[in-house]
Design a protein around this motif. Structure first.
Motif, PDB file in Angstrom:
ATOM      1  N   VAL A 104       1.695  11.801  -1.159  1.00  0.00           N
ATOM      2  CA  VAL A 104       1.780  10.360  -1.385  1.00  0.00           C
ATOM      3  C   VAL A 104       0.432   9.887  -1.931  1.00  0.00           C
ATOM      4  O   VAL A 104      -0.615  10.193  -1.345  1.00  0.00           O
ATOM      5  N   LEU A 105       0.444   9.159  -3.034  1.00  0.00           N
ATOM      6  CA  LEU A 105      -0.793   8.664  -3.636  1.00  0.00           C
ATOM      7  C   LEU A 105      -1.037   7.222  -3.222  1.00  0.00           C
ATOM      8  O   LEU A 105      -0.137   6.384  -3.267  1.00  0.00           O
ATOM      9  N   LEU A 106      -2.288   6.924  -2.854  1.00  0.00           N
ATOM     10  CA  LEU A 106      -2.702   5.584  -2.445  1.00  0.00           C
ATOM     11  C   LEU A 106      -3.710   5.066  -3.466  1.00  0.00           C
ATOM     12  O   LEU A 106      -4.770   5.672  -3.667  1.00  0.00           O
ATOM     13  N   VAL A 107      -3.397   3.944  -4.115  1.00  0.00           N
ATOM     14  CA  VAL A 107      -4.196   3.440  -5.240  1.00  0.00           C
ATOM     15  C   VAL A 107      -4.797   2.087  -4.871  1.00  0.00           C
ATOM     16  O   VAL A 107      -4.076   1.090  -4.714  1.00  0.00           O
ATOM     17  N   HIS A 108      -6.120   2.030  -4.716  1.00  0.00           N
ATOM     18  CA  HIS A 108      -6.765   0.762  -4.353  1.00  0.00           C
ATOM     19  C   HIS A 108      -6.968  -0.115  -5.579  1.00  0.00           C
ATOM     20  O   HIS A 108      -6.791   0.304  -6.729  1.00  0.00           O
ATOM     21  N   GLY A 109      -7.358  -1.350  -5.321  1.00  0.00           N
ATOM     22  CA  GLY A 109      -7.589  -2.311  -6.397  1.00  0.00           C
ATOM     23  C   GLY A 109      -9.054  -2.672  -6.551  1.00  0.00           C
ATOM     24  O   GLY A 109      -9.951  -1.928  -6.128  1.00  0.00           O
ATOM     25  N   TRP A 110      -9.298  -3.839  -7.152  1.00  0.00           N
ATOM     26  CA  TRP A 110     -10.646  -4.316  -7.458  1.00  0.00           C
ATOM     27  C   TRP A 110     -11.379  -4.685  -6.162  1.00  0.00           C
ATOM     28  O   TRP A 110     -10.805  -5.292  -5.264  1.00  0.00           O
ATOM     29  N   GLU A 111     -12.653  -4.315  -6.088  1.00  0.00           N
ATOM     30  CA  GLU A 111     -13.518  -4.598  -4.948  1.00  0.00           C
ATOM     31  C   GLU A 111     -12.917  -4.055  -3.646  1.00  0.00           C
ATOM     32  O   GLU A 111     -12.973  -4.705  -2.594  1.00  0.00           O
ATOM     33  N   SER A 112     -12.351  -2.871  -3.713  1.00  0.00           N
ATOM     34  CA  SER A 112     -11.758  -2.232  -2.550  1.00  0.00           C
ATOM     35  C   SER A 112     -12.187  -0.773  -2.522  1.00  0.00           C
ATOM     36  O   SER A 112     -13.134  -0.379  -3.201  1.00  0.00           O
ATOM     37  N   ARG A 113     -11.492   0.065  -1.769  1.00  0.00           N
ATOM     38  CA  ARG A 113     -11.819   1.482  -1.663  1.00  0.00           C
ATOM     39  C   ARG A 113     -10.672   2.199  -0.974  1.00  0.00           C
ATOM     40  O   ARG A 113      -9.799   1.568  -0.358  1.00  0.00           O
ATOM     41  N   GLY A 114     -10.666   3.527  -1.051  1.00  0.00           N
ATOM     42  CA  GLY A 114      -9.575   4.304  -0.487  1.00  0.00           C
ATOM     43  C   GLY A 114      -9.417   4.149   1.004  1.00  0.00           C
ATOM     44  O   GLY A 114      -8.301   4.214   1.545  1.00  0.00           O
ATOM     45  N   SER A 115     -10.505   3.922   1.720  1.00  0.00           N
ATOM     46  CA  SER A 115     -10.434   3.826   3.178  1.00  0.00           C
ATOM     47  C   SER A 115      -9.652   2.620   3.659  1.00  0.00           C
ATOM     48  O   SER A 115      -9.265   2.559   4.833  1.00  0.00           O
ATOM     49  N   ARG A 116      -9.396   1.660   2.791  1.00  0.00           N
ATOM     50  CA  ARG A 116      -8.617   0.494   3.197  1.00  0.00           C
ATOM     51  C   ARG A 116      -7.181   0.874   3.554  1.00  0.00           C
ATOM     52  O   ARG A 116      -6.464   0.104   4.175  1.00  0.00           O
ATOM     53  N   PHE A 117      -6.764   2.071   3.173  1.00  0.00           N
ATOM     54  CA  PHE A 117      -5.429   2.560   3.527  1.00  0.00           C
ATOM     55  C   PHE A 117      -5.444   3.384   4.820  1.00  0.00           C
ATOM     56  O   PHE A 117      -4.450   4.047   5.128  1.00  0.00           O
ATOM     57  N   ALA A 118      -6.552   3.361   5.571  1.00  0.00           N
ATOM     58  CA  ALA A 118      -6.702   4.253   6.727  1.00  0.00           C
ATOM     59  C   ALA A 118      -5.565   4.108   7.728  1.00  0.00           C
ATOM     60  O   ALA A 118      -5.047   5.110   8.248  1.00  0.00           O
ATOM     61  N   ALA A 119      -5.143   2.880   8.023  1.00  0.00           N
ATOM     62  CA  ALA A 119      -4.060   2.682   8.988  1.00  0.00           C
ATOM     63  C   ALA A 119      -2.774   3.328   8.510  1.00  0.00           C
ATOM     64  O   ALA A 119      -2.029   3.934   9.301  1.00  0.00           O
ATOM     65  N   LEU A 120      -2.516   3.226   7.213  1.00  0.00           N
ATOM     66  CA  LEU A 120      -1.306   3.818   6.650  1.00  0.00           C
ATOM     67  C   LEU A 120      -1.401   5.342   6.609  1.00  0.00           C
ATOM     68  O   LEU A 120      -0.393   6.029   6.815  1.00  0.00           O
ATOM     69  N   VAL A 121      -2.576   5.864   6.359  1.00  0.00           N
ATOM     70  CA  VAL A 121      -2.753   7.321   6.305  1.00  0.00           C
ATOM     71  C   VAL A 121      -2.271   7.964   7.595  1.00  0.00           C
ATOM     72  O   VAL A 121      -1.538   8.963   7.588  1.00  0.00           O
ATOM     73  N   GLY A 123       0.317  16.366  -7.474  1.00  0.00           N
ATOM     74  CA  GLY A 123       1.657  15.818  -7.645  1.00  0.00           C
ATOM     75  C   GLY A 123       2.692  16.875  -7.969  1.00  0.00           C
ATOM     76  O   GLY A 123       2.403  18.079  -7.900  1.00  0.00           O
ATOM     77  N   PRO A 124       3.910  16.429  -8.310  1.00  0.00           N
ATOM     78  CA  PRO A 124       4.260  15.008  -8.424  1.00  0.00           C
ATOM     79  C   PRO A 124       4.335  14.337  -7.063  1.00  0.00           C
ATOM     80  O   PRO A 124       4.742  14.951  -6.080  1.00  0.00           O
ATOM     81  N   PHE A 125       3.937  13.076  -7.020  1.00  0.00           N
ATOM     82  CA  PHE A 125       3.899  12.346  -5.769  1.00  0.00           C
ATOM     83  C   PHE A 125       5.282  11.810  -5.421  1.00  0.00           C
ATOM     84  O   PHE A 125       5.962  11.223  -6.255  1.00  0.00           O
ATOM     85  N   GLU A 126       5.629  12.028  -4.177  1.00  0.00           N
ATOM     86  CA  GLU A 126       6.906  11.515  -3.697  1.00  0.00           C
ATOM     87  C   GLU A 126       6.912   9.990  -3.724  1.00  0.00           C
ATOM     88  O   GLU A 126       7.910   9.360  -4.077  1.00  0.00           O
ATOM     89  N   THR A 127       5.786   9.407  -3.331  1.00  0.00           N
ATOM     90  CA  THR A 127       5.631   7.953  -3.297  1.00  0.00           C
ATOM     91  C   THR A 127       4.236   7.592  -3.786  1.00  0.00           C
ATOM     92  O   THR A 127       3.274   8.315  -3.514  1.00  0.00           O
ATOM     93  N   VAL A 128       4.125   6.479  -4.499  1.00  0.00           N
ATOM     94  CA  VAL A 128       2.830   5.903  -4.847  1.00  0.00           C
ATOM     95  C   VAL A 128       2.749   4.530  -4.187  1.00  0.00           C
ATOM     96  O   VAL A 128       3.634   3.697  -4.379  1.00  0.00           O
ATOM     97  N   VAL A 129       1.700   4.324  -3.409  1.00  0.00           N
ATOM     98  CA  VAL A 129       1.455   3.043  -2.756  1.00  0.00           C
ATOM     99  C   VAL A 129       0.239   2.425  -3.425  1.00  0.00           C
ATOM    100  O   VAL A 129      -0.855   3.006  -3.394  1.00  0.00           O
ATOM    101  N   ALA A 130       0.404   1.260  -4.040  1.00  0.00           N
ATOM    102  CA  ALA A 130      -0.681   0.653  -4.803  1.00  0.00           C
ATOM    103  C   ALA A 130      -0.909  -0.789  -4.368  1.00  0.00           C
ATOM    104  O   ALA A 130       0.028  -1.488  -3.960  1.00  0.00           O
ATOM    105  N   HIS A 131      -2.150  -1.226  -4.476  1.00  0.00           N
ATOM    106  CA  HIS A 131      -2.522  -2.585  -4.092  1.00  0.00           C
ATOM    107  C   HIS A 131      -3.230  -3.287  -5.239  1.00  0.00           C
ATOM    108  O   HIS A 131      -4.056  -2.690  -5.933  1.00  0.00           O
ATOM    109  N   SER A 132      -2.872  -4.541  -5.487  1.00  0.00           N
ATOM    110  CA  SER A 132      -3.580  -5.416  -6.404  1.00  0.00           C
ATOM    111  C   SER A 132      -3.607  -4.852  -7.835  1.00  0.00           C
ATOM    112  O   SER A 132      -2.561  -4.546  -8.405  1.00  0.00           O
TER     113      SER A 132
END
Length: 299
Positions: A75-92, A135-144
């Protein structure tokens, strides 16, 4: 209005009358550079410490990748502007418990990556590199802005995924420019000049960026969607996510939250649960579906 915003607006608009070039350069620098670098939070550290860390070369800089799990069902986690990958920690944590293998990253100018800034093409290229590696990623989770970049990566580079979760999605790149100028109350001349600088300096040689970097105009065939947005988002109007969900029809489910805004939505337990349930439900539904019986050929 915030005092700092008032000072910047007054200064830029005032300078634009006597030195349009100077005001334009200042506005462009403010637009393209993140306001500080988001730092790792104490509650995110235990998850990030368990990650396998890597590097990705992009735009002359180095992005940082993070990987958990066995590699199965990525599963790929894609952050947005002024963010970072760790913001998905709860979901990870939620995804690993389900037997999925999350992959996240810090883009240039963000988190632990090098550089001072990123573009939507940097995000697109990182998605492509991670797709090739994991990949291929089963799911992509993206923000902003990550939502916009995900759509562009799918359309322009053939990245494949079964499901896309679009959280607080930016509808297109033009929206960012328009919101930036509106937020500072910039004159029409500065607004027009900023669009020109974006074309010339951020995307030299690229064609039709205002149409290309657009979620509604891009389209993604075959995927299922979970669209999530907060009613109190002060950066991206939730009307855009409603329009996206409407346009996708029965391929999309819309979840509307309240009181979380644009950024806190990523750490919300209910949002993490909705993403988890979307991934599990979609997979379970597909596996439970019986194989269709062969139909007799028409005589």
């Amino acid at each position: 209005m915030d005092l700092a915003v008032t000072v910047v607006r007054t200064a830029l608009n005032g300078v634009s009358y006597v030195s349009p070039g100077l005001a334009g350069r200042a506005a462009f620098r403010l637009f393209r550079k993140p306001r500080g670098r988001s730092r790792l939070r104490p509650d995110e550290r235990p998850v990030m410490d368990r990650a396998e860390v890597g590097e990705i070369a992009v735009g002359g800089e180095k992005a940082v990748s993070y990987r958990w799990g066995t590699g199965e069902r990525p599963v790929l986690l894609v952050h947005g502007w002024e963010s970072r990958g760790s913001r998905f920690a709860a979901l990870v944590g939620e995804l690993v418990e389900l037997g999925l293998s999350p992959v996240a990253f810090d883009a240039p100018g963000h988190g632990e990556a090098t550089g001072e800034s990123m573009t939507i093409l940097d995000l697109r290229d990182i998605i492509v590199e991670l797709d090739a590696a994991h990949g291929p990623f089963e799911t992509v989770v993206a923000h902003s802005l990550g939502v916009t970049a995900t759509f562009v990566a799918v359309r322009e580079r053939g990245v494949r995924t079964e499901r896309i979760v679009a959280i607080s999605g930016v509808p297109d790149f033009a929206y960012l420019v328009d919101r930036f100028c509106a937020g500072l109350g910039l004159r029409a001349r500065l607004h027009s000049g900023l669009r020109g600088r974006v074309e010339r300096e951020l995307f030299p040689g690229e064609e039709d960026i205002w149409s290309r970097f657009s979620v509604p105009r891009t389209g993604v065939e075959g995927a299922s969607f979970l669209v999530v947005h907060d009613e109190d988002d002060d950066l991206v109007d939730p009307v855009h996510s409603r329009a996206l969900a409407d346009g996708l029809g029965d391929r999309a489910e819309l979840v509307v939250t309240r009181g979380l805004g644009h950024r806190r939505i990523l750490g919300d337990p209910q949002v993490a649960a909705a993403v988890r349930d979307f991934a599990v439900r979609e997979r379970a539904g597909r596996e439970a579906e019986p194989n269709p019986s062969p139909q007799p050929a028409a005589g």
